[in-house]
Design a protein around this motif. Structure first.
Motif, PDB file in Angstrom:
ATOM      1  N   ARG A  61      -1.470   6.332  -6.189  1.00  0.00           N
ATOM      2  CA  ARG A  61      -0.711   7.433  -6.788  1.00  0.00           C
ATOM      3  C   ARG A  61       0.539   6.920  -7.511  1.00  0.00           C
ATOM      4  O   ARG A  61       0.895   7.439  -8.579  1.00  0.00           O
ATOM      5  CB  ARG A  61      -0.305   8.443  -5.702  1.00  0.00           C
ATOM      6  N   VAL A  62       1.192   5.929  -6.942  1.00  0.00           N
ATOM      7  CA  VAL A  62       2.377   5.356  -7.599  1.00  0.00           C
ATOM      8  C   VAL A  62       1.974   4.726  -8.927  1.00  0.00           C
ATOM      9  O   VAL A  62       2.638   4.933  -9.958  1.00  0.00           O
ATOM     10  CB  VAL A  62       3.052   4.309  -6.688  1.00  0.00           C
ATOM     11  N   GLN A  86       6.984   9.888   4.928  1.00  0.00           N
ATOM     12  CA  GLN A  86       5.715  10.449   5.387  1.00  0.00           C
ATOM     13  C   GLN A  86       4.519   9.574   5.010  1.00  0.00           C
ATOM     14  O   GLN A  86       3.379   9.906   5.366  1.00  0.00           O
ATOM     15  CB  GLN A  86       5.533  11.857   4.799  1.00  0.00           C
ATOM     16  N   GLY A  87       4.775   8.504   4.286  1.00  0.00           N
ATOM     17  CA  GLY A  87       3.697   7.604   3.883  1.00  0.00           C
ATOM     18  C   GLY A  87       2.819   8.144   2.774  1.00  0.00           C
ATOM     19  O   GLY A  87       1.665   7.723   2.600  1.00  0.00           O
ATOM     20  N   GLU A  88       3.369   9.057   1.982  1.00  0.00           N
ATOM     21  CA  GLU A  88       2.591   9.696   0.923  1.00  0.00           C
ATOM     22  C   GLU A  88       2.557   8.892  -0.377  1.00  0.00           C
ATOM     23  O   GLU A  88       1.676   9.102  -1.217  1.00  0.00           O
ATOM     24  CB  GLU A  88       3.171  11.086   0.631  1.00  0.00           C
ATOM     25  N   LEU A  89       3.522   7.977  -0.550  1.00  0.00           N
ATOM     26  CA  LEU A  89       3.635   7.258  -1.824  1.00  0.00           C
ATOM     27  C   LEU A  89       2.714   6.040  -1.818  1.00  0.00           C
ATOM     28  O   LEU A  89       3.143   4.887  -1.756  1.00  0.00           O
ATOM     29  CB  LEU A  89       5.089   6.849  -2.072  1.00  0.00           C
ATOM     30  N   GLY A 107       0.787  -1.226   0.000  1.00  0.00           N
ATOM     31  CA  GLY A 107       0.000   0.000   0.000  1.00  0.00           C
ATOM     32  C   GLY A 107       0.815   1.269   0.000  1.00  0.00           C
ATOM     33  O   GLY A 107       0.309   2.341  -0.327  1.00  0.00           O
ATOM     34  N   ILE A 108       2.103   1.162   0.340  1.00  0.00           N
ATOM     35  CA  ILE A 108       2.962   2.358   0.411  1.00  0.00           C
ATOM     36  C   ILE A 108       4.363   2.020  -0.100  1.00  0.00           C
ATOM     37  O   ILE A 108       4.932   0.988   0.256  1.00  0.00           O
ATOM     38  CB  ILE A 108       3.067   2.892   1.854  1.00  0.00           C
ATOM     39  N   ILE A 154       7.193   8.560 -11.045  1.00  0.00           N
ATOM     40  CA  ILE A 154       6.512   8.710  -9.752  1.00  0.00           C
ATOM     41  C   ILE A 154       6.762  10.107  -9.185  1.00  0.00           C
ATOM     42  O   ILE A 154       5.848  10.752  -8.650  1.00  0.00           O
ATOM     43  CB  ILE A 154       6.996   7.630  -8.769  1.00  0.00           C
ATOM     44  N   ALA A 155       7.998  10.571  -9.319  1.00  0.00           N
ATOM     45  CA  ALA A 155       8.324  11.922  -8.826  1.00  0.00           C
ATOM     46  C   ALA A 155       7.494  12.979  -9.539  1.00  0.00           C
ATOM     47  O   ALA A 155       7.019  13.943  -8.916  1.00  0.00           O
ATOM     48  CB  ALA A 155       9.813  12.192  -9.024  1.00  0.00           C
ATOM     49  N   ASP A 156       7.295  12.811 -10.850  1.00  0.00           N
ATOM     50  CA  ASP A 156       6.485  13.761 -11.613  1.00  0.00           C
ATOM     51  C   ASP A 156       5.045  13.779 -11.111  1.00  0.00           C
ATOM     52  O   ASP A 156       4.408  14.845 -11.069  1.00  0.00           O
ATOM     53  CB  ASP A 156       6.511  13.408 -13.103  1.00  0.00           C
TER      54      ASP A 156
END
Length: 244
Positions: free
Chosen positions: A190-191, A183-186, A145-146, A166-168
């Motif tokens: 979204r990835v 931070q658990g944002e990825l 999930g992350i 992914i960075a974009d």
């Protein structure tokens, strides 16, 4: 007379030696023929087993039996168009599909993500071992999930084009992904979206790569796996070979 007998004896000995040499030569030929047949048989079984393992992987992630052959054929096309071995291609597809199934993402999108990922590895010049490690780490991250920690580091180091995509998506740099990971944002959604959206750029970078001789052998092997696998599915050829 004794001299004549001696000459005859020498001639007979020479004939016997010649006969023994011919017999040895024939034995070596028979041995080589047997070894070649055994090697060929072993290779056929390996190809058929690869096809079967791939089929089992797809069945395990919910591909219906009636769709297995079509899905395998589509993944063969992806493997050959990206000059990537078949088994890791199907492994990546099965792991990605399992990870994003809860998100309702279509199988066709997963196939596209696999194509993009394979192209990214080729365009980025990743070695086979690096590619396999990054595939494993990426699929594990999607499944959890992350994307973070060791998985993120592996993707950044071994799959820079995927990392850039992914960075974009997050409007940051590859270096900036580390903080987002902490931070658990990825998150998986979204990835995955980043990979899909980065497809056109990666397609363009892959398009300028030059196929290697090794790539040619990889595609030949994939074609042989498909042919042998389908033949085995139709006739049980490897089962017959295994029972001999």
């Amino acid at each position: 007379q004794k001299a004549a007998r001696d000459i005859d004896e020498v001639g007979n000995a020479a004939n016997r030696s010649k006969g023994q040499a011919n017999s040895l030569n024939q034995s070596l030929k028979d041995l080589a023929k047997g070894a070649s047949i055994a090697l060929l048989t072993r290779q056929v079984v390996q190809y058929a087993d690869t096809w079967t393992r791939s089929r089992n992987l797809l069945a395990a992630v919910g591909i219906e039996a009636k769709n297995l052959t079509q899905t395998q054929d589509e993944l063969v096309q992806i493997a050959q168009s990206t000059r990537t071995a078949l088994e890791p291609t199907i492994f990546l597809y099965s792991r990605m599909l399992r990870a994003v199934q809860p998100l309702g993402i279509a199988q066709s999108e997963v196939a596209r993500a696999v194509e993009i990922t394979n192209k990214a590895f080729k365009a980025g010049g990743a070695a086979v071992s690096e590619q396999n490690n990054a595939i494993l780490q990426l699929s594990q991250a999607l499944g959890s999930g992350i994307l973070q920690g060791d998985e993120l580091r592996s993707v950044r180091e071994n799959a820079p084009l995927i990392a850039q995509a992914i960075a974009d998506e997050f409007d940051t740099t590859i270096a900036g992904l580390k903080k987002l990971g902490e931070q658990g944002e990825l998150t998986t959604d979204r990835v995955f979206k980043g990979i899909i959206d980065g497809g056109k750029a990666i397609d363009a970078q892959f398009a300028v790569t030059i196929p290697t001789i090794s790539d040619g052998f990889t595609n030949l092997t994939t074609a042989l796996i498909q042919f042998t696998g389908k033949t085995n599915d139709a006739s049980g050829a490897s089962l017959l070979i295994g029972s001999t």
